[in-house]
Design a protein around this motif. Structure first.
Motif, PDB file in Angstrom:
ATOM      1  N   GLN A  23       0.819  -1.401   0.039  1.00  0.00           N
ATOM      2  CA  GLN A  23       0.040  -0.013   0.018  1.00  0.00           C
ATOM      3  C   GLN A  23       0.813   1.243  -0.044  1.00  0.00           C
ATOM      4  N   PRO A  24       1.567   1.314  -1.186  1.00  0.00           N
ATOM      5  CA  PRO A  24       2.927   2.618  -1.019  1.00  0.00           C
ATOM      6  C   PRO A  24       1.955   4.056  -0.901  1.00  0.00           C
ATOM      7  N   LEU A  25       0.925   4.089  -1.753  1.00  0.00           N
ATOM      8  CA  LEU A  25       0.020   5.349  -1.701  1.00  0.00           C
ATOM      9  C   LEU A  25      -0.509   5.682  -0.209  1.00  0.00           C
ATOM     10  N   LEU A  26      -0.375   4.860   0.587  1.00  0.00           N
ATOM     11  CA  LEU A  26      -0.975   5.092   1.849  1.00  0.00           C
ATOM     12  C   LEU A  26       0.208   5.134   3.012  1.00  0.00           C
ATOM     13  N   TYR A  27       1.221   4.476   2.468  1.00  0.00           N
ATOM     14  CA  TYR A  27       2.301   4.331   3.514  1.00  0.00           C
ATOM     15  C   TYR A  27       2.560   5.658   4.313  1.00  0.00           C
ATOM     16  N   VAL A  28       2.535   6.805   4.025  1.00  0.00           N
ATOM     17  CA  VAL A  28       3.156   7.845   4.442  1.00  0.00           C
ATOM     18  C   VAL A  28       1.971   8.389   5.537  1.00  0.00           C
ATOM     19  N   ARG A  29       0.787   8.248   5.247  1.00  0.00           N
ATOM     20  CA  ARG A  29      -0.258   8.480   6.160  1.00  0.00           C
ATOM     21  C   ARG A  29      -0.737   7.385   7.261  1.00  0.00           C
ATOM     22  N   ARG A  30      -0.357   6.393   7.040  1.00  0.00           N
ATOM     23  CA  ARG A  30      -0.392   5.312   8.094  1.00  0.00           C
ATOM     24  C   ARG A  30       0.767   4.910   8.848  1.00  0.00           C
ATOM     25  N   MET A  31       1.966   5.128   8.227  1.00  0.00           N
ATOM     26  CA  MET A  31       3.042   4.807   8.954  1.00  0.00           C
ATOM     27  C   MET A  31       3.654   6.226   9.509  1.00  0.00           C
ATOM     28  N   THR A  32       2.843   6.971  10.464  1.00  0.00           N
ATOM     29  CA  THR A  32       3.580   8.228  11.034  1.00  0.00           C
ATOM     30  C   THR A  32       4.419   7.813  12.120  1.00  0.00           C
ATOM     31  N   TRP A  33       5.047   9.284  12.553  1.00  0.00           N
ATOM     32  CA  TRP A  33       6.022   8.944  13.495  1.00  0.00           C
ATOM     33  C   TRP A  33       5.447   8.492  14.730  1.00  0.00           C
ATOM     34  N   LYS A  34       4.207   8.981  14.987  1.00  0.00           N
ATOM     35  CA  LYS A  34       3.287   8.666  16.205  1.00  0.00           C
ATOM     36  C   LYS A  34       3.159   7.061  16.146  1.00  0.00           C
ATOM     37  N   VAL A  35       2.864   6.623  14.979  1.00  0.00           N
ATOM     38  CA  VAL A  35       2.571   5.112  14.688  1.00  0.00           C
ATOM     39  C   VAL A  35       3.715   4.322  15.006  1.00  0.00           C
ATOM     40  N   CYS A  36       5.037   4.746  14.278  1.00  0.00           N
ATOM     41  CA  CYS A  36       6.127   4.087  14.534  1.00  0.00           C
ATOM     42  C   CYS A  36       6.571   4.029  15.985  1.00  0.00           C
ATOM     43  N   LEU A  37       6.756   5.152  16.864  1.00  0.00           N
ATOM     44  CA  LEU A  37       6.770   4.965  18.123  1.00  0.00           C
ATOM     45  C   LEU A  37       5.911   4.342  19.186  1.00  0.00           C
ATOM     46  N   GLN A  38       4.668   4.394  18.870  1.00  0.00           N
ATOM     47  CA  GLN A  38       3.788   3.413  19.644  1.00  0.00           C
ATOM     48  C   GLN A  38       4.150   2.037  19.215  1.00  0.00           C
ATOM     49  N   LEU A  39       4.453   1.515  17.984  1.00  0.00           N
ATOM     50  CA  LEU A  39       4.758   0.232  17.927  1.00  0.00           C
ATOM     51  C   LEU A  39       6.103  -0.265  18.503  1.00  0.00           C
ATOM     52  N   VAL A  40       7.067   0.630  18.458  1.00  0.00           N
ATOM     53  CA  VAL A  40       8.186   0.324  19.392  1.00  0.00           C
ATOM     54  C   VAL A  40       8.014   0.282  20.826  1.00  0.00           C
ATOM     55  N   ALA A  41       7.298   1.182  21.168  1.00  0.00           N
ATOM     56  CA  ALA A  41       6.988   1.164  23.109  1.00  0.00           C
ATOM     57  C   ALA A  41       6.003  -0.155  23.200  1.00  0.00           C
ATOM     58  N   ALA A  42       5.150  -0.394  22.296  1.00  0.00           N
ATOM     59  CA  ALA A  42       4.399  -1.475  22.689  1.00  0.00           C
ATOM     60  C   ALA A  42       5.144  -2.759  22.580  1.00  0.00           C
ATOM     61  N   SER A  43       6.104  -2.897  21.770  1.00  0.00           N
ATOM     62  CA  SER A  43       6.982  -4.276  21.421  1.00  0.00           C
ATOM     63  C   SER A  43       7.705  -4.227  22.843  1.00  0.00           C
ATOM     64  N   TRP A  44       8.342  -3.189  23.420  1.00  0.00           N
ATOM     65  CA  TRP A  44       9.196  -3.405  24.629  1.00  0.00           C
ATOM     66  C   TRP A  44       8.012  -3.616  26.075  1.00  0.00           C
ATOM     67  N   LEU A  45       6.897  -2.867  25.889  1.00  0.00           N
ATOM     68  CA  LEU A  45       5.999  -3.066  27.137  1.00  0.00           C
ATOM     69  C   LEU A  45       5.551  -4.344  26.909  1.00  0.00           C
ATOM     70  N   VAL A  46       5.216  -4.910  26.017  1.00  0.00           N
ATOM     71  CA  VAL A  46       4.544  -6.499  25.985  1.00  0.00           C
ATOM     72  C   VAL A  46       5.762  -7.285  26.413  1.00  0.00           C
ATOM     73  N   GLY A  47       7.042  -7.194  25.801  1.00  0.00           N
ATOM     74  CA  GLY A  47       8.122  -7.835  26.381  1.00  0.00           C
ATOM     75  C   GLY A  47       8.347  -8.159  27.561  1.00  0.00           C
ATOM     76  N   VAL A  48       8.375  -6.964  28.527  1.00  0.00           N
ATOM     77  CA  VAL A  48       8.500  -6.681  29.720  1.00  0.00           C
ATOM     78  C   VAL A  48       7.544  -7.555  30.414  1.00  0.00           C
ATOM     79  N   PHE A  49       6.288  -7.182  30.064  1.00  0.00           N
ATOM     80  CA  PHE A  49       5.051  -7.537  30.785  1.00  0.00           C
ATOM     81  C   PHE A  49       5.225  -9.282  30.515  1.00  0.00           C
ATOM     82  N   VAL A  50       5.173  -9.841  29.519  1.00  0.00           N
ATOM     83  CA  VAL A  50       5.107 -11.329  29.416  1.00  0.00           C
ATOM     84  C   VAL A  50       6.243 -12.041  30.118  1.00  0.00           C
ATOM     85  N   SER A  51       7.521 -11.441  30.317  1.00  0.00           N
ATOM     86  CA  SER A  51       8.461 -11.882  30.723  1.00  0.00           C
ATOM     87  C   SER A  51       8.428 -11.990  32.211  1.00  0.00           C
ATOM     88  N   ALA A  52       7.897 -10.707  32.830  1.00  0.00           N
ATOM     89  CA  ALA A  52       7.796 -10.658  34.262  1.00  0.00           C
ATOM     90  C   ALA A  52       6.642 -11.613  34.962  1.00  0.00           C
TER      91      ALA A  52
END
Length: 306
Positions: free
Chosen positions: A131-160
Motif C-alpha cells: 500500500q505505497p500510496l497510503l504508507y506516509v499516512r499510515r506509518m506516521t512517526w506517532k504510529v512508529c513510536l507506538q509500535l516500538v513502545a508496545a514491543s518493549w512493554l509487551v516483552g517486559v510484561f510477559v517476561s515478568a
C-alpha cells in the motif's frame, strides 16, 4: 539417610552452569572467540544506532525500527556473554538463584520484544510495498513510536509474568543446569514442585509473544511476496524485494533457530545440539544482523562511508 533426603528437599542458593563443557584445553580459545564475538557485536549494533541517530537520511520509520533492533541486541548479548566470559576467565560457573532469575527475566523479555519488533518491521514493509500510496499516512512517526513502545512493554510484561511463576517453584536435587545460561526448560528440570501451572502460563505466554508475532510476520510476507510477483517489471520487482530482503533474512534465521531450540526434545543425545542452536540465536544472530543490514542496504552503506 534422613539428612540426605532433607538436603535434597532444600532449595539451593546457587546453581552450577555447565556451559560449553569442561574441557580445560578449550577454555582459553573459547574465551578469546567469545570475546571477539562480543566486541564485534557491540561495535556493529552500537554503530548502527549511532548512524540512525546522526544521519538525517535515515530518519524514517524503517530505520527507526532498525536502530531499535540494534539497541535491543546490545542488551540481548550483554545478558549472556559477559557472564559466560567471566566463567571462562575465572573458572567459577556458579550463579545465585536470584541472579539466575534475573538473567532469565531480562533474556526472555528481550526475546519477546524482538518477536514483536520483527512483527512491527514486517508491517512497515507490508505498507511500503502493498500500500505505497497510503504508507506516509499510515506509518506516521506517532504510529512508529507506538509500535516500538508496545514491543518493549509487551516483552517486559510477559517476561515478568513467567518469571514470577517460575520463582515460586521449589528447586531440589541436583543444582546443575546443563546449559550456558538460565533458560526456562533447564530450570524446570530441577523443580520438585507441581509445574502444571507454570507450564500452562508459559504456553499461553509463548503463544502471545512468539507464535502470534511469527504468524503475523508470515502473513505479512506472504502478502508482500504476492504483491512483488504481480509487478510487471523485473527491475521494479528486484527493487521492491531489496527493500525487505534484509529483514526477511533476519526474521527467518531468528525464528528457525528459536523454534528448533524450544521444539527439540531435551533428551540426553540432543542436549548438545540444543546448546548449539541456543548459541546460534542468542550469540551469533546479534552478531550477523548488523552485517546483513549494512551489507545489503545502500543507504546504510552510504551513511557509514560519511
Amino acid at each position: 539417610m534422613e539428612k540426605h533426603e532433607e538436603e535434597n528437599q532444600t532449595s539451593p542458593t546457587e546453581f552450577l552452569l555447565l556451559g560449553m563443557g569442561n574441557i580445560p584445553t578449550l577454555q582459553i580459545p573459547l574465551f578469546l572467540l567469545l570475546l571477539i564475538i562480543y566486541l564485534v557485536t557491540m561495535t556493529g549494533n552500537i554503530l548502527t544506532v549511532v548512524l540512525v541517530l546522526l544521519e538525517q537520511q535515515l530518519h524514517t520509520p524503517m530505520y527507526t525500527f532498525l536502530g531499535t533492533l540494534s539497541s535491543l541486541e546490545t542488551w540481548y548479548s550483554s545478558t549472556i556473554l559477559p557472564r559466560l566470559l567471566a566463567s571462562f576467565l575465572t573458572g567459577d560457573r556458579t550463579i545465585s538463584v536470584h541472579g539466575c532469575m534475573a538473567q532469565f527475566y531480562f533474556f526472555s523479555s528481550f526475546v519477546a520484544t524482538e518477536c514483536y519488533l520483527l512483527g512491527a518491521m514486517s508491517y512497515d514493509r507490508y505498507l511500503a510495498i502493498c500500500q505505497p500510496l497510503l504508507y506516509v499516512r499510515r506509518m506516521t512517526w506517532k504510529v512508529c513510536l507506538q509500535l516500538v513502545a508496545a514491543s518493549w512493554l509487551v516483552g517486559v510484561f510477559v517476561s515478568a509474568t513467567v518469571t514470577v511463576f517460575l520463582s515460586q517453584i521449589n528447586f531440589c536435587g541436583p543444582k546443575t543446569i546443563d546449559h550456558f545460561f538460565c533458560d526456562f526448560t533447564p530450570l524446570l528440570e530441577l523443580s520438585c514442585s507441581d509445574i502444571r501451572v507454570v507450564t500452562l502460563v508459559s504456553f499461553i505466554v509463548c503463544f502471545l509473544s512468539i507464535i502470534f508475532p511469527f504468524l503475523f510476520t508470515l502473513v505479512s510476507y506472504v502478502c508482500i511476496v504476492a504483491a512483488i510477483l504481480r509487478i510487471p517489471s523485473s527491475v521494479s520487482r528486484k527493487k521492491a524485494f531489496s527493500t525487505c530482503s534484509s529483514h526477511l533474512i533476519v526474521a527467518t534465521i531468528f525464528y528457525i533457530t528459536l523454534f528448533i531450540v524450544y521444539l527439540l526434545p531435551r533428551t540426553a543425545p540432543l542436549r548438545q545440539l540444543n546448546k548449539v542452536f541456543s548459541f546460534f540465536y542468542t550469540v551469533l544472530t546479534p552478531l550477523v544482523n548488523p552485517l546483513i543490514y549494512s551489507l545489503r542496504n545502500r543507504e546504510v552503506r552510504e551513511a557509514l562511508r560519511k
